[in-house]
Every structure is written in C-alpha cells, then in structure tokens.
Design an enzyme around this catalytic site. Structure first.
Site, PDB file in Angstrom:
ATOM      1  N   GLU A   1      -5.429  -7.295 -12.376  1.00  0.00           N
ATOM      2  CA  GLU A   1      -5.096  -7.323 -10.937  1.00  0.00           C
ATOM      3  C   GLU A   1      -5.909  -6.294 -10.163  1.00  0.00           C
ATOM      4  OE1 GLU A   1      -0.888  -7.645 -10.137  1.00  0.00           O
ATOM      5  OE2 GLU A   1      -0.985  -6.144  -8.542  1.00  0.00           O
TER       6      GLU A   1
ATOM      7  N   LYS B   1       4.362 -11.024  -2.708  1.00  0.00           N
ATOM      8  CA  LYS B   1       5.315  -9.939  -2.494  1.00  0.00           C
ATOM      9  C   LYS B   1       6.122 -10.239  -1.246  1.00  0.00           C
ATOM     10  CE  LYS B   1       2.792  -6.278  -4.870  1.00  0.00           C
ATOM     11  NZ  LYS B   1       2.154  -4.954  -4.788  1.00  0.00           N
TER      12      LYS B   1
ATOM     13  N   ASP C   1      -3.298  -3.429 -13.693  1.00  0.00           N
ATOM     14  CA  ASP C   1      -3.475  -3.411 -12.230  1.00  0.00           C
ATOM     15  C   ASP C   1      -4.248  -2.154 -11.852  1.00  0.00           C
ATOM     16  OD1 ASP C   1      -3.350  -3.469  -9.497  1.00  0.00           O
ATOM     17  OD2 ASP C   1      -1.158  -3.413  -9.354  1.00  0.00           O
TER      18      ASP C   1
ATOM     19  N   LYS D   1      -0.601   0.331 -15.096  1.00  0.00           N
ATOM     20  CA  LYS D   1      -1.467   0.824 -14.025  1.00  0.00           C
ATOM     21  C   LYS D   1      -2.736   1.406 -14.636  1.00  0.00           C
ATOM     22  CE  LYS D   1       0.738  -0.072 -10.236  1.00  0.00           C
ATOM     23  NZ  LYS D   1       0.165  -1.080  -9.332  1.00  0.00           N
TER      24      LYS D   1
ATOM     25  N   ASP E   1      -3.887  -8.801  -5.001  1.00  0.00           N
ATOM     26  CA  ASP E   1      -2.591  -8.266  -4.552  1.00  0.00           C
ATOM     27  C   ASP E   1      -2.741  -7.742  -3.122  1.00  0.00           C
ATOM     28  OD1 ASP E   1      -0.227  -6.947  -4.125  1.00  0.00           O
ATOM     29  OD2 ASP E   1      -0.555  -5.374  -5.602  1.00  0.00           O
TER      30      ASP E   1
ATOM     31  N   GLN F   1       6.543  -4.240  -4.512  1.00  0.00           N
ATOM     32  CA  GLN F   1       5.969  -3.307  -3.532  1.00  0.00           C
ATOM     33  C   GLN F   1       6.602  -1.929  -3.722  1.00  0.00           C
ATOM     34  OE1 GLN F   1       3.443  -4.829  -1.191  1.00  0.00           O
ATOM     35  NE2 GLN F   1       3.055  -2.728  -1.828  1.00  0.00           N
TER      36      GLN F   1
END
Ligand code: MUC
Ligand code: MG
Length: 367
Positions: free
Chosen positions: A217, A266, A191, A162, A242, A294
């Site tokens: 992402e 997802k 991401d 992240k 996403d 998710q």
C-alpha cells in the site's frame, strides 16, 4: 425530519500505545464528535479523525469548517436529501473527514427513523467482518510481540505492517520476523505511507519476495507520477492506493494512470455515500478493495464495519478495525469487542452509536 442543529465537539483520549508510521504518529485520539439534530428529536452521530499529515485537517479546522460553513448550509434540509447536502458541502474543497462525519450522521438518522440498521440499508451482506490489525513502527521484536499478543487475545491473523523507514532494511527485517513467528497461514501486507522512493520500494519488495505478502500500500507518493507507474508495473501483488484516493475522481485517476491496482476504502474520508461510489467503481472495473483504518476510535470503527459488512466485495478481505484497542478509553456506552478475529456489526436502529454522557463530559475539550 429537518436538520435543526449540527454540533462539532472536539474530544481527546490518550493512546496507551502510540501508533507510528512513515508520515506521522498518533499519541492522542483528538477527534471530533459530530451530532446532527432533527426537529423530531432524532440525533445522528459520527466521528471525524483529523489527519493533518494526510489531508491537512486538524481538530480545530474540522470544528471551524462545520461551525462556520457546513452547519448553516444544511440547516432546514432533511436526511433524505443527502445529494443536496453534498452539493452544498462540495462548494468547499477538501475537508474530507468533516464532510464524511456529516454524511454518516445523516445515514444514522435515516436508520433510526426507519427503525433499521444502517448496514442493512447499505447492503446487508453479512453481520460481521474479519479484522486486520495495523502494526506500527517499533523494533522488530516489539512488533512481533504486539502481533502475537493481538493474535492470542483476539484471534486476529491478518496484519498490516507499517513500512517506509529509510534505509529499508529494518522494515524488511521486521516483516521477515513477523512472517517467521506468525507462520504461513497469517495474511500480511505492508503500508509505506509514501515513505520510500519508487526505487527504494522496488528494492524492498524484491527483498521481501519470499514473504508471501497479500498487498503493498502507498509505498511511494502518487505525485511520483511516472516512478509510481513504473513501480506498480513491477509490483508482484496488488498495489493499494490509500491517501492518494480521497475522492471517486482520484480513484479513477490512479487506476487509469496505472498508479494503483487496488483501493483502500475509508469511511472516515468518503463517508457512506461517496464510499459506495468508490466501491461500485472498483467492482465495475474488477479492482480489489480493503476497508482501511483512519486510526479510528470505536465510533469510526463501527462505521467502517457497518459499511464493510454491508457489501460482498468489502467483506471479502479482513477490514482494518482494531486500532481502537490501543486507546485508553472511548465514548461508547457499550465498548466494541473483537472475538475469534471478528467484529460484529450492531443490529439496532441506525449505527448503534450510544454515547456515554459521563465519558463525553470527561474527554470533551470545548468546556
Ligand atoms: C493508513 O492506512 O495509512 C495512517 C495515516 C493515515 O491517514 O491513516 C493511517 C493508516
Ligand atoms: Mg495506508
């Protein structure tokens, strides 16, 4: 096999270790268990995780939209009439997690009625998926320690890191520390959950140029229309959309606009039915996909794995299937396990979601 009842049961299970990311954080899995009952006694199950910072849904809104709108629209239909079900659900805009849980519960009914696993009905490509673990925000040393622990315990060697904090230096340092510790064989991608601007994203990508990232992402918002296109043109790796692709039409828009070059699928937001539309669209266009997370519990993870293992394109990259490991407990009678970096799909009838009644009684929030 008519649908006679739809239950939306809110439950809450604390996380042992919260997950933090640019658009929010999760400390409790406050999800909704969806159960669709048929007149022949078959019950389809799935879970809906509310992500207000992503889709605007809350645990309460998911329960209400199912109880007050969706349930009555689908009573009397069968699980073989999913197109009719979706035509009715789509009269209400949004609410992707609520709609997806109903869709997957219907597939669970079909699988149970046929005596076949849903993964096989969807495509049956393989019986397992390689697992990717998401590493949330923390000081760099803690992120490294977490990745090492997950690698040593579960054999996982793919990590989604992240990023999206401002200024971006801490994130770049954390990614560098992860690459240095995990070595050249680990697969790493980032991401941003829309945290950076296009120019910050470009600078951060340049600073990480030597880290051999697999993907980037959602570094900046899709609403930065021209800025994002500018960024994607310069991005040295596939740029995954996403949260900007909640429907097949949005996948079309992002790809045609040049605002994404890969897609996260997802099941929590497109179920199985619309996820297949997204997948087939990407396959036809030659666009890579990953099975995203998710921040699913074990029920959602089983659904992601069932879909991901069913198709050759989704089975190609590691799926984000491990964040349930951070929860203190879950609802399944037989917990999921990850061994040698791999999660196996359940081979029973339907999705194999067997709920422990005592755990459900302990964690449900409607009684
Ligand atoms: C991810 O891939 O972004 C965080 C927010 C959300 O909606 O999903 C997670 C993981
Ligand atoms: Mg994401």
């Amino acid at each position: 096999m008519k649908i006679v009842r739809v239950e939306a049961i809110p439950f809450a299970i604390p996380y042992a270790k919260p997950l933090r990311f640019a658009s929010g954080e999760v400390r409790t899995a406050d999800h909704v268990l969806v159960r669709v009952h048929t007149d022949e006694g078959i019950v389809g199950r799935a879970e809906a995780p509310p992500r207000p910072y992503t889709y605007g849904e809350t645990q309460e809104s998911i329960v209400v939209v199912i109880d007050k709108i969706f349930a009555s629209q689908i009573l009397g239909l069968t699980a073989l009439e999913r197109e009719v079900v979706h035509e009715r659900l789509d009269r209400t805009v949004g609410n992707p997690a609520a709609k997806s849980a109903i869709d997957m519960a219907l597939w669970d009914i079909v699988g149970q009625a046929a005596g076949m696993p849903v993964s096989g009905l969807l495509g049956g490509y393989t019986d397992r998926m390689k697992v990717c673990h998401m590493v949330g925000f923390a000081p760099a040393a803690e992120m490294v320690a977490e990745a090492e622990r997950i690698r040593d315990l579960h054999g996982i060697t793919t990590f989604k890191i992240k990023v999206g904090r401002r200024p971006y230096g801490d994130d770049v340092a954390a990614c560098r520390a992860l690459r240095d510790t995990l070595g050249p064989d680990a697969d790493l991608y980032v991401d941003g959950n829309r945290g950076w601007s296009p120019s910050e994203s470009a600078r951060a990508l340049r600073a990480m140029d030597d880290l051999d990232l697999l993907f980037a992402e959602e570094l900046c918002p899709a609403d930065d229309v021209l800025g994002r296109r500018w960024l994607v043109e310069r991005c040295p790796v596939p740029f995954i959309a996403d949260e900007s692709v909640t429907r097949a039409a949005e996948v079309t828009r992002e790809l045609l606009a040049g605002s994404a070059t890969a897609i996260s699928i997802k099941t929590a937001r497109t179920g199985f039915t619309a996820s297949q539309r997204v997948l087939h669209e990407c396959e036809a266009l030659g666009v890579e996909v990953v099975m995203g997370n998710q921040i699913d519990g074990q029920i959602g993870t089983l659904c992601t794995a069932a879909f991901g293992a069913a198709h050759r394109t989704t089975a190609r990259h590691a799926g984000e299937l491990s964040n349930f490991l951070d929860m203190t407990d879950d609802l399944l009678t037989e917990p999921l396990t990850i061994e040698d970096g791999t999660l196996r799909v359940r081979d029973g009838h339907g999705l194999g979601i067997d709920i422990d009644p005592e755990k459900l009684a302990r964690y449900r929030r409607d009684r």
